[in-house]
Design a protein around this motif. Sequence first.
Motif, PDB file in Angstrom:
ATOM      1  N   SER A  13      -1.441  -1.741  -4.434  1.00 33.08           N
ATOM      2  CA  SER A  13      -2.945  -1.307  -4.358  1.00 33.08           C
ATOM      3  C   SER A  13      -2.960   0.112  -5.683  1.00 33.08           C
ATOM      4  O   SER A  13      -2.239   0.844  -5.269  1.00 33.08           O
ATOM      5  CB  SER A  13      -3.244  -0.944  -2.912  1.00 33.08           C
ATOM      6  N   TYR A  29      -5.154   2.882  -7.909  1.00 38.77           N
ATOM      7  CA  TYR A  29      -6.440   3.439  -8.533  1.00 38.77           C
ATOM      8  C   TYR A  29      -6.142   4.124  -9.603  1.00 38.77           C
ATOM      9  O   TYR A  29      -4.839   4.583  -9.672  1.00 38.77           O
ATOM     10  CB  TYR A  29      -6.851   4.808  -7.514  1.00 38.77           C
ATOM     11  N   ASP A  65      -8.580   6.511  -3.120  1.00 43.03           N
ATOM     12  CA  ASP A  65      -9.677   5.740  -2.159  1.00 43.03           C
ATOM     13  C   ASP A  65     -10.322   6.938  -1.276  1.00 43.03           C
ATOM     14  O   ASP A  65      -9.908   8.209  -1.494  1.00 43.03           O
ATOM     15  CB  ASP A  65      -8.758   4.740  -1.206  1.00 43.03           C
ATOM     16  N   GLU A  72      -8.096  -1.492  -7.703  1.00 41.75           N
ATOM     17  CA  GLU A  72      -9.086  -1.654  -6.522  1.00 41.75           C
ATOM     18  C   GLU A  72     -10.298  -0.987  -7.327  1.00 41.75           C
ATOM     19  O   GLU A  72     -10.336  -0.935  -8.461  1.00 41.75           O
ATOM     20  CB  GLU A  72      -8.690  -0.094  -5.615  1.00 41.75           C
ATOM     21  N   TYR A  74       1.019  -1.091   0.011  1.00 40.71           N
ATOM     22  CA  TYR A  74      -0.037   0.033  -0.185  1.00 40.71           C
ATOM     23  C   TYR A  74       0.970   1.206  -0.007  1.00 40.71           C
ATOM     24  O   TYR A  74       1.782   1.295   0.857  1.00 40.71           O
ATOM     25  CB  TYR A  74      -0.943  -0.252   1.416  1.00 40.71           C
ATOM     26  N   TYR A 118      -9.369  -6.346  -7.353  1.00 40.13           N
ATOM     27  CA  TYR A 118     -10.030  -6.470  -6.042  1.00 40.13           C
ATOM     28  C   TYR A 118     -11.510  -6.316  -6.130  1.00 40.13           C
ATOM     29  O   TYR A 118     -12.006  -5.638  -6.847  1.00 40.13           O
ATOM     30  CB  TYR A 118      -9.388  -5.561  -4.914  1.00 40.13           C
TER      31      TYR A 118
END
Length: 376
Positions: A108, A110, A116, A145, A29, A189
């Motif tokens: 992770s 985006y 997020d 994500e 992360y 995910y």
Amino acid sequence: MMSAEKAGRMENKMQDFPEPNYNVHAFYYVWYGNPQFNGKYVHWDHSLLPHWDPKVASGYPSGRHQPPDDIGANFYPALGPYSSRDPMVLEEHMRQLRTAAVGVLAVSWYPHSMKDDNGEEIDNLLPLVLDAADKYQLKVVFHIEPYKGRDDANMRENIKYIVERYGSHPAFYRYKTSNGKFLPLYYVYDSYLQTPDVWAQLLKPNGMSTIRNTPYDGVFIALLVEERHKKDIQTAGFDGLYTYFASNGFTYGSSHHNWRSIKTFCDYNDLVFVPSVGPGYIDTSIRPWNSQNTRNRIKGKYYETSFNAALEARPQIISITSFNEWHEGTQIEEAIPKTWGKTVYLDYLPHKPSVYLEITQKWARKFSQEQKKWLE
């Protein structure tokens, strides 16, 4: 001359580390921030999430954590509440991952200009992560994500973006498929949020937005939560499945005793099986009402048991949840004892801060040896 000398020094340094196992992937992360690098704390100041039932919620605290002493985690990082933008932190993380014999970090991700609920945009961090990983001979995959509005058409655009922007980087991971191709691998995910019909448009050769047999083809790994998702994953045209959660028994997919039968299903349907092992689970710092899902680390025994269960299933890849998901207490990153007021953070005692890296290294080596035997 200087750069050649520096490269030589780095090569000597690499010989001190165990061999990286590129079939061991750790979820990573990059959503953390602090005032020095971000102008404020990001993610460490996580809010306390309310229970969905207002009656239950009223019995628990609310508000936000206030770093640096009060953070949204039950453990406290050895590096303190760091920023993922700090080059020293990235360097230290790669060193720790390499010490653990992990070969691949699943970042992770985006899409560009998205983020997020608690963080900032992270796509612009990826060049730093790839460079840091490459320095330690590590590879990077994308853990996509469930961004807002995710569907087959924009997934195709995002995959195209990833390949065009990062695909030529030496740290960009490619998986050798059963037919000998080397293709990028993506973890998707909460893939179940889109129906199999939507995914089939992207992942089946005859789909409207198909990515198959194009320069953007890849190995797409779906999240298995419930047993019925197995059929959905196959119908959707995914190439494999992973279980993500580090809480044994929390879902069908994350229950160790199901892994052998899931692997049988995968073998029968030519799917890649990626069980996710973890050192434990605790998220009561951000979900104070969720103690029933806590899984005690039992001083490292929980982690060893989960690795053992994964090896018994004979998977192609083992993933680790996680390197640094501090909010859910699944991290193997170094943690230190800390007390602040009435708050006593959990720690790895009686072991040292690097104990979970050492356990990972042991099992990564064992996994490598076992895989060679399975292929004989």
